[in-house]
Design an enzyme around this catalytic site. Sequence first.
Site, PDB file in Angstrom:
ATOM      1  N   ARG A  66       2.856   4.122   0.656  1.00  7.98           N
ATOM      2  CA  ARG A  66       2.518   2.843   0.087  1.00  7.98           C
ATOM      3  C   ARG A  66       1.116   2.507  -0.098  1.00  7.98           C
ATOM      4  O   ARG A  66       0.576   2.601   1.262  1.00  7.98           O
ATOM      5  CB  ARG A  66       3.299   1.405   0.228  1.00  7.98           C
ATOM      6  CG  ARG A  66       4.704   1.727  -0.126  1.00  7.98           C
ATOM      7  CD  ARG A  66       5.035   1.813  -1.535  1.00  7.98           C
ATOM      8  NE  ARG A  66       6.798   1.646  -2.113  1.00  7.98           N
ATOM      9  CZ  ARG A  66       7.195   2.636  -2.465  1.00  7.98           C
ATOM     10  NH1 ARG A  66       6.488   3.857  -2.556  1.00  7.98           N
ATOM     11  NH2 ARG A  66       8.222   2.787  -2.841  1.00  7.98           N
ATOM     12  N   HIS A 118       0.870   7.236  -8.864  1.00  9.66           N
ATOM     13  CA  HIS A 118       2.261   7.207  -8.125  1.00  9.66           C
ATOM     14  C   HIS A 118       3.287   7.942  -8.835  1.00  9.66           C
ATOM     15  O   HIS A 118       4.287   7.411  -9.573  1.00  9.66           O
ATOM     16  CB  HIS A 118       2.718   5.500  -8.231  1.00  9.66           C
ATOM     17  CG  HIS A 118       3.770   5.321  -7.443  1.00  9.66           C
ATOM     18  ND1 HIS A 118       3.754   4.156  -6.509  1.00  9.66           N
ATOM     19  CD2 HIS A 118       4.861   6.065  -6.859  1.00  9.66           C
ATOM     20  CE1 HIS A 118       4.887   3.886  -5.864  1.00  9.66           C
ATOM     21  NE2 HIS A 118       5.600   5.389  -6.049  1.00  9.66           N
TER      22      HIS A 118
HETATM   23  P1  NDP Z   1      13.117   7.396   5.798  1.00  2.93           P
HETATM   24  O1  NDP Z   1      13.599   5.774   6.088  1.00  2.93           O
HETATM   25  O2  NDP Z   1      14.016   8.427   5.758  1.00  2.93           O
HETATM   26  O3  NDP Z   1      12.093   7.491   6.967  1.00  2.93           O
HETATM   27  C1  NDP Z   1      11.026   6.731   7.502  1.00  2.93           C
HETATM   28  C2  NDP Z   1      10.758   7.172   8.648  1.00  2.93           C
HETATM   29  O4  NDP Z   1       9.540   6.297   9.055  1.00  2.93           O
HETATM   30  C3  NDP Z   1      11.277   7.358   9.970  1.00  2.93           C
HETATM   31  O5  NDP Z   1      10.858   8.566  10.626  1.00  2.93           O
HETATM   32  C4  NDP Z   1      10.938   6.224  10.749  1.00  2.93           C
HETATM   33  O6  NDP Z   1      10.835   6.408  12.239  1.00  2.93           O
HETATM   34  C5  NDP Z   1       9.485   6.055  10.523  1.00  2.93           C
HETATM   35  N1  NDP Z   1       9.052   4.725  10.622  1.00  2.93           N
HETATM   36  C6  NDP Z   1       9.575   3.593  10.197  1.00  2.93           C
HETATM   37  N2  NDP Z   1       8.807   2.608  10.864  1.00  2.93           N
HETATM   38  C7  NDP Z   1       7.974   2.938  11.800  1.00  2.93           C
HETATM   39  C8  NDP Z   1       6.967   2.358  12.572  1.00  2.93           C
HETATM   40  N3  NDP Z   1       6.783   1.107  12.551  1.00  2.93           N
HETATM   41  N4  NDP Z   1       6.265   3.320  13.246  1.00  2.93           N
HETATM   42  C9  NDP Z   1       6.396   4.561  13.297  1.00  2.93           C
HETATM   43  N5  NDP Z   1       7.392   5.321  12.384  1.00  2.93           N
HETATM   44  C10 NDP Z   1       8.141   4.654  11.724  1.00  2.93           C
HETATM   45  O7  NDP Z   1      12.171   7.169   4.595  1.00  2.93           O
HETATM   46  P2  NDP Z   1      11.693   8.399   3.535  1.00  2.93           P
HETATM   47  O8  NDP Z   1      11.333   9.570   4.146  1.00  2.93           O
HETATM   48  O9  NDP Z   1      12.824   8.662   2.432  1.00  2.93           O
HETATM   49  O10 NDP Z   1      10.469   7.667   2.547  1.00  2.93           O
HETATM   50  C11 NDP Z   1       9.303   7.228   3.306  1.00  2.93           C
HETATM   51  C12 NDP Z   1       8.445   6.599   2.305  1.00  2.93           C
HETATM   52  O11 NDP Z   1       8.001   7.477   1.396  1.00  2.93           O
HETATM   53  C13 NDP Z   1       9.337   5.384   1.380  1.00  2.93           C
HETATM   54  O12 NDP Z   1       9.625   4.157   2.312  1.00  2.93           O
HETATM   55  C14 NDP Z   1       8.468   5.502   0.601  1.00  2.93           C
HETATM   56  O13 NDP Z   1       7.190   4.265   0.923  1.00  2.93           O
HETATM   57  C15 NDP Z   1       7.448   6.471   0.016  1.00  2.93           C
HETATM   58  N6  NDP Z   1       7.926   6.975  -0.984  1.00  2.93           N
HETATM   59  C16 NDP Z   1       6.869   7.131  -1.809  1.00  2.93           C
HETATM   60  C17 NDP Z   1       7.217   7.933  -2.925  1.00  2.93           C
HETATM   61  C18 NDP Z   1       6.166   8.182  -4.060  1.00  2.93           C
HETATM   62  O14 NDP Z   1       6.376   8.543  -5.156  1.00  2.93           O
HETATM   63  N7  NDP Z   1       5.017   8.262  -3.634  1.00  2.93           N
HETATM   64  C19 NDP Z   1       8.588   8.134  -3.332  1.00  2.93           C
HETATM   65  C20 NDP Z   1       9.558   7.813  -2.528  1.00  2.93           C
HETATM   66  C21 NDP Z   1       9.273   7.216  -1.304  1.00  2.93           C
HETATM   67  P3  NDP Z   1      12.429   6.218  12.924  1.00  2.93           P
HETATM   68  O15 NDP Z   1      13.430   7.234  12.394  1.00  2.93           O
HETATM   69  O16 NDP Z   1      11.947   6.422  14.216  1.00  2.93           O
HETATM   70  O17 NDP Z   1      12.777   4.856  12.826  1.00  2.93           O
HETATM   71  C1  OXD Z   2       8.837   5.413  -4.856  1.00  4.22           C
HETATM   72  C2  OXD Z   2       9.315   6.104  -6.261  1.00  4.22           C
HETATM   73  O1  OXD Z   2       9.767   4.926  -4.297  1.00  4.22           O
HETATM   74  O2  OXD Z   2       8.310   6.433  -7.088  1.00  4.22           O
HETATM   75  O3  OXD Z   2       7.520   5.308  -4.562  1.00  4.22           O
HETATM   76  O4  OXD Z   2      10.471   6.092  -6.485  1.00  4.22           O
END
Ligand code: NDP
Ligand code: OXD
Length: 304
Positions: free
Chosen positions: A218, A266
Amino acid sequence: MALLFLSTPERGAVWQRVFDAADEPIFMGHDAVTDARSVTHLACWTPPDDFARYPNLQTVICVGAGVDHIPALPRGIALVRTTVPGLDQMVRDWTVMATLMLHRDMPTYLENAQGGVWQTRPVTPAAKRCVGIMGMGRIGGLVAQSLAAMNFNVAGWSRSGTPVDDTEIFGADGLERFLARSDILICLLPLTPQTRGILNAALFNKLPDGAALINAGRGGHLDSDAMIAALNSGKLCSAMLDVTDPEPLPQTHPLWRDPRVIITPHVAAQTDAEDGARHALKVIGAEREGLVPPGFVDQTHKGY
Ligand code: NDP
Ligand code: OXD
């Protein structure tokens, strides 16, 4: 019971067709609403502030996969994210593309091409390039697998440090060691109070000189002034961003004109409009049967 759709007219036309075929009422935009009390569902990327306008609203359906940007909803309104097959893989594909572009110096070659400059640079083998992935969840895990298959030296960092097959994982207390080895740093974290602004000057200073940065998480993760300072000092050599703060990034923003930075609007993932509309119908159907809808977000845990 009706759904209010707030997004582009092109996507709206697809939703209208799918909802008409299912005989489900749908309003296209606030101005089309004939009876505010009939609105029970809202499909949007960011919800409006004024929830009181729709007194019977039950569920907000985020048309994206991530819901990090959605503020706490008033008590009693459920939040659902769009879960359609293939979205995580789309983000993986974008991130692998970005990694290859920075690994193979594409920002420099694109800039040189503008001036017709034929100038080669040394090619580093993938096996000698260390990639670090912040956030090893659904998407981070897929990216790690793909990059490892291309011979990159991949490591991941997550809060829990939960082991992931065949990938070196650093936990919360291993951040410095993880950064020190990351020639290309990828952010795939959710945006939470703990991760907002995490890509900042202090973090960049812990990377090897001339590192590259990729952000598909993000825009709120990145301190863009700190990134520009790190690019100017040589701490960073290039960056590729799919997310910015704000979005859209204003046309006059200097980042658009910085040849070291490649920005996409995005689009790492984009929900297919028809799949999104069908997911919304499944949400409505599940709720009617008293079931937990697909993509339901437990808002008490959303702050991580
Ligand atoms: P998940 O919830 O599956 O994974 C999140 C990961 O981040 C986990 O490994 C978690 O660790 C880690 N994490 C969370 N908080 C912390 C912290 N404070 N410190 C260190 N590690 C942390 O998410 P996704 O993989 O599905 O998606 C990740 C992000 O990608 C979404 O939240 C979104 O922001 C972004 N995204 C972007 C898109 C785009 O089009 N650009 C589309 C879809 C998503 P743990 O498991 O140890 O808690
Ligand atoms: C996001 C999306 O979560 O594009 O970033 O769906």
